[in-house]
Design a protein around this motif. Structure first.
Motif, short mmCIF file in Angstrom:
data_model
loop_
_atom_site.label_atom_id
_atom_site.label_comp_id
_atom_site.label_asym_id
_atom_site.label_seq_id
_atom_site.Cartn_x
_atom_site.Cartn_y
_atom_site.Cartn_z
N GLU A 7 0.87 -1.19 0.00
CA GLU A 7 0.00 0.00 0.00
C GLU A 7 0.90 1.23 0.00
O GLU A 7 1.78 1.35 0.85
CB GLU A 7 -0.90 -0.03 1.25
N ASP A 8 0.70 2.14 -0.97
CA ASP A 8 1.60 3.28 -1.08
C ASP A 8 1.15 4.49 -0.27
O ASP A 8 1.95 5.37 0.02
CB ASP A 8 1.80 3.68 -2.54
N GLU A 9 -0.13 4.54 0.12
CA GLU A 9 -0.55 5.68 0.94
C GLU A 9 -0.15 5.39 2.39
O GLU A 9 -0.72 4.50 3.03
CB GLU A 9 -2.06 5.88 0.84
N ASP A 51 -2.79 -3.19 -2.89
CA ASP A 51 -3.48 -2.03 -3.44
C ASP A 51 -3.23 -2.00 -4.95
O ASP A 51 -2.14 -2.35 -5.39
CB ASP A 51 -2.91 -0.79 -2.75
N GLY A 53 -3.46 0.79 -7.09
CA GLY A 53 -2.79 2.00 -7.59
C GLY A 53 -1.45 2.19 -6.91
O GLY A 53 -1.35 2.86 -5.89
CA CA Z 1 -2.58 3.58 -3.99
#
Ligand code: CA
Length: 225
Positions: A7-9, A51, A53
């Motif tokens: 997950e990048d957030e 995730d 995105g």
């Molecule tokens: Ca994302």
């Protein structure tokens, strides 16, 4: 259970990592596809949350790549993409389940449990929780006290399950919000107090010893002795 979280957030990643660790998972987190690949090659995971995105590649491409690398663990896709096309594509291309954001932590945990159960069918996983004279049947989603069935709503059951899993420990209002309602509700809301008031009316009635104790300004604790 070892879980790989991609997950990048970072605020969502941090929230998820904490909540999953509280639920008993051993979590490794990655913020992009490359880091996820490295972790997946280095260590065996029982389950993955991905995730779609991601900054360096699409989550679907990552799942396909991980499958090529021999990763067999079930993958739960977590995504803001809500369209039927996206969900079908995700499930057809290597995802085992698909949950859209925003989501409730309780639902995410239930889906993870299902995926793990499918993976290891003959189970010695916990199906009953018992705290003093309180008993929860996790398969039937039924709670009873001293053998008397309690008429709980699904949400009240999840709340009571959370208390039982943390019996004897203090749980704060924000822990309950995270675990039972996920991120869907603003923290200033009194939803927790309202539900606990109702739950108490059902669990601690009939002149029995009260089990749900309020620690003013701190949180709640389910008595275990
Ligand atoms: Ca994302």
């Amino acid at each position: 259970m070892r879980l790989l979280l991609v997950e990048d957030e970072l605020d969502i990643q941090g929230f998820l990592k904490r909540s999953l660790e509280e639920a008993g998972y051993q979590v490794e987190a990655a913020a992009d596809g490359k880091a996820a690949e490295r972790l997946a090659i280095d260590g065996a995971f029982d389950i993955l949350i991905v995730d779609l995105g991601l900054p360096d590649q699409d989550g679907i491409a990552l799942i396909l790549r991980l499958r090529q690398l021999g990763v067999r663990a079930p993958v739960l896709i977590l995504s803001a993409r809500r369209s039927v096309d996206d969900r079908v594509r995700g499930l057809e291309q290597g995802g085992d389940d698909y949950l859209t954001k925003p989501f409730a932590m309780a639902e995410l945990l239930a889906r993870l449990r299902n995926l793990l159960k499918r993976k290891n069918p003959p189970g010695n996983e916990i199906t009953r929780l018992r705290v003093l004279d309180l008993e929860l049947d996790l398969l039937r989603r039924e709670a009873s006290r001293s053998g008397q069935i309690l008429q709980l709503t699904p949400q009240e059951f999840v709340l009571l399950e959370y208390f039982c899993r943390n019996a004897g420990r203090v749980v704060t209002r924000s822990m309950i919000l995270d675990q039972v309602w996920g991120m869907r509700i603003h923290p200033d809301t009194n939803v927790v107090d309202v539900h606990i008031y109702r739950l108490r009316g059902k669990v601690d009635s009939n002149g029995q010893q009260p089990l749900i104790k309020t620690l003013r300004g701190v949180g709640y604790v389910l008595k275990d002795r």
